[in-house]
Design a protein around this motif. Structure first.
Motif, PDB file in Angstrom:
ATOM      1  N   HIS A 264      -3.239   5.306  -1.593  1.00 51.08           N
ATOM      2  CA  HIS A 264      -2.137   4.884  -0.366  1.00 51.08           C
ATOM      3  C   HIS A 264      -0.918   5.206  -0.858  1.00 51.08           C
ATOM      4  CE1 HIS A 264      -5.626   2.479   1.425  1.00 51.08           C
ATOM      5  NE2 HIS A 264      -5.923   2.032   0.311  1.00 51.08           N
TER       6      HIS A 264
ATOM      7  N   ASP B  64       0.835   5.353   4.756  1.00 53.76           N
ATOM      8  CA  ASP B  64      -0.420   4.997   5.416  1.00 53.76           C
ATOM      9  C   ASP B  64      -0.494   3.382   5.532  1.00 53.76           C
ATOM     10  OD1 ASP B  64      -1.070   5.418   2.526  1.00 53.76           O
ATOM     11  OD2 ASP B  64      -2.723   4.212   3.188  1.00 53.76           O
TER      12      ASP B  64
ATOM     13  N   SER C 173       2.982  11.464  -0.269  1.00 55.56           N
ATOM     14  CA  SER C 173       1.916  11.622   0.549  1.00 55.56           C
ATOM     15  C   SER C 173       1.452  13.040   0.067  1.00 55.56           C
ATOM     16  CB  SER C 173       2.605  11.344   1.702  1.00 55.56           C
ATOM     17  OG  SER C 173       1.239  11.860   2.641  1.00 55.56           O
TER      18      SER C 173
END
Length: 373
Positions: free
Chosen positions: A221, A241, A215
């Motif tokens: 994503h 996410d 992340s």
């Protein structure tokens, strides 16, 4: 749990007890709490009062004598006997000499962590800067010359890699620097780009660290896969996410929907389960990247034509956490991770068997730590 800020000061050398209770490996499924001598400080090294030691999946596999743990049928399938286990830990420096003080930049009273591998600094790999692949290496908790942290005191040899960590953290949180550094190394190996769809298999300690690290690279994503709803909720707090329960949802359909039907750019495997390997090869797009971190108990068989003829994949291994410890420490100290939810269990040393059993169950805990004092 004792707040380190209010804990009694570290003992000086003259106040140290002569013996201590420590967990000692006598072979597979034969770990015992025994009275052993408090270790002496090696020349150029340090004596450390252990505050917390995590129980890792590799500790569990050693405990069960997994045949492939070492990756070599000619080597023992578990830690050497008469060794104190424990390789992910934090503690306070009790004693060190001027040589160690200058090398590591630490003082008596500092909270420290040490990288799990103790390199020789002389072999081909060490000379090339690839210390984490040191050929004759020591490893805390697995070899007699480098006893581990399931004890009130341990020593750092002069070859060790040592880092300071904030004394404001709960001990179990500070000890999480080891698995988090490993996860971040796997992320570095993946060479994640901004537009990538990254899939992480498994939301245990390593997988959650992979999610946090991935992340931080700001891909399009980060998709987390697991069977446990609670772990998937935690994955979302670490940066995923998209979360997919592979027991009830179609992971391939989810990934295809996010990638215009092509498949994931990167797959990070952190479960150690053979089925996750084939799953990853299937989820990846052509020319995708597969990174394997896990230690497997069983053999894994896959269709290698997927890797070559079908998709021309980059398949990479990852081992330990070289160069990632400062970043892991900063990430924990920043307060951005839900550490109270990751570090689910802290037990006294005499409940080490309960700790091993919790890790073995896989559903009741995330990170289990022992607090020797």
């Amino acid at each position: 749990m004792t707040n380190p800020a209010t804990a009694p000061p570290a003992a000086t050398a003259g106040q140290l007890p002569e013996t201590m209770q420590a967990v000692v490996c006598h072979g597979p499924r034969d770990y015992r709490l025994e009275e052993v001598p408090v270790p002496s400080v090696p020349d150029g090294g340090a004596l450390v009062r252990v505050e917390a030691v995590g129980i890792c999946a590799s500790d569990l596999k050693c405990y069960h004598g997994a045949a492939k743990f070492w990756g070599d049928d000619n080597r023992p399938a578990w830690a050497e006997t008469e060794v104190v286990p424990g390789h992910e830990f934090t503690g306070v420096v009790v004693e060190l000499d001027d040589e160690a003080r200058a090398r590591w930049g630490v003082e008596v009273g500092d909270r420290v962590v040490s990288e799990q591998i103790v390199p020789c600094w002389e072999c081909r790999y060490c000379q090339r800067g690839e210390y984490w692949m040191c050929a004759p290496h020591g490893m805390y908790g697995f070899k007699r010359r480098t006893p581990g942290a399931m004890a009130p005191y341990m020593t750092f040899p002069p070859e060790a890699l040592v880092h300071k960590v904030s004394s404001d953290l709960p001990p179990a949180h500070a000890a999480f620097a080891e698995p988090l550094s490993c996860a971040l190394h796997a992320v570095e190996r993946a060479n994640i780009r901004f537009g990538d769809v990254v899939v992480v298999a498994g939301c245990g300690p390593i997988g959650l660290g992979m999610i946090a690290g991935a992340s931080a690279r700001s891909p399009q994503h980060v998709v987390a896969l697991d069977l446990e709803p609670g772990k998937l909720e935690l994955a979302a707090k670490c940066g995923a996410d998209v979360t997919v329960n592979i027991g009830t949802d179609d992971a391939e359909a989810v990934v295809r929907s996010l990638t215009e039907g092509y498949g994931a750019d990167v797959y990070l495997e952190g479960t150690g389960h053979p089925s996750a390997v084939a799953q990853g090869l299937g989820l990846l797009r052509k020319l995708g990247t597969y990174v394997e971190y896990s230690v497997f108990k069983d053999d894994v068989t896959v269709d290698w034509s997927i890797i070559s003829d079908d998709k021309e994949l980059d398949v990479l291994g990852a081992h330990l956490g070289p160069g990632c410890w400062p970043a892991a420490i900063r990430m924990i100290e920043s307060g951005g991770l839900p550490m109270d939810e990751i570090c689910t269990h802290q037990l006294p040393l005499d409940r080490f068997q309960d700790g091993l059993d919790l890790v073995a169950s896989g559903t009741e805990s995330i990170k289990v730590s022992l607090l020797p004092r």
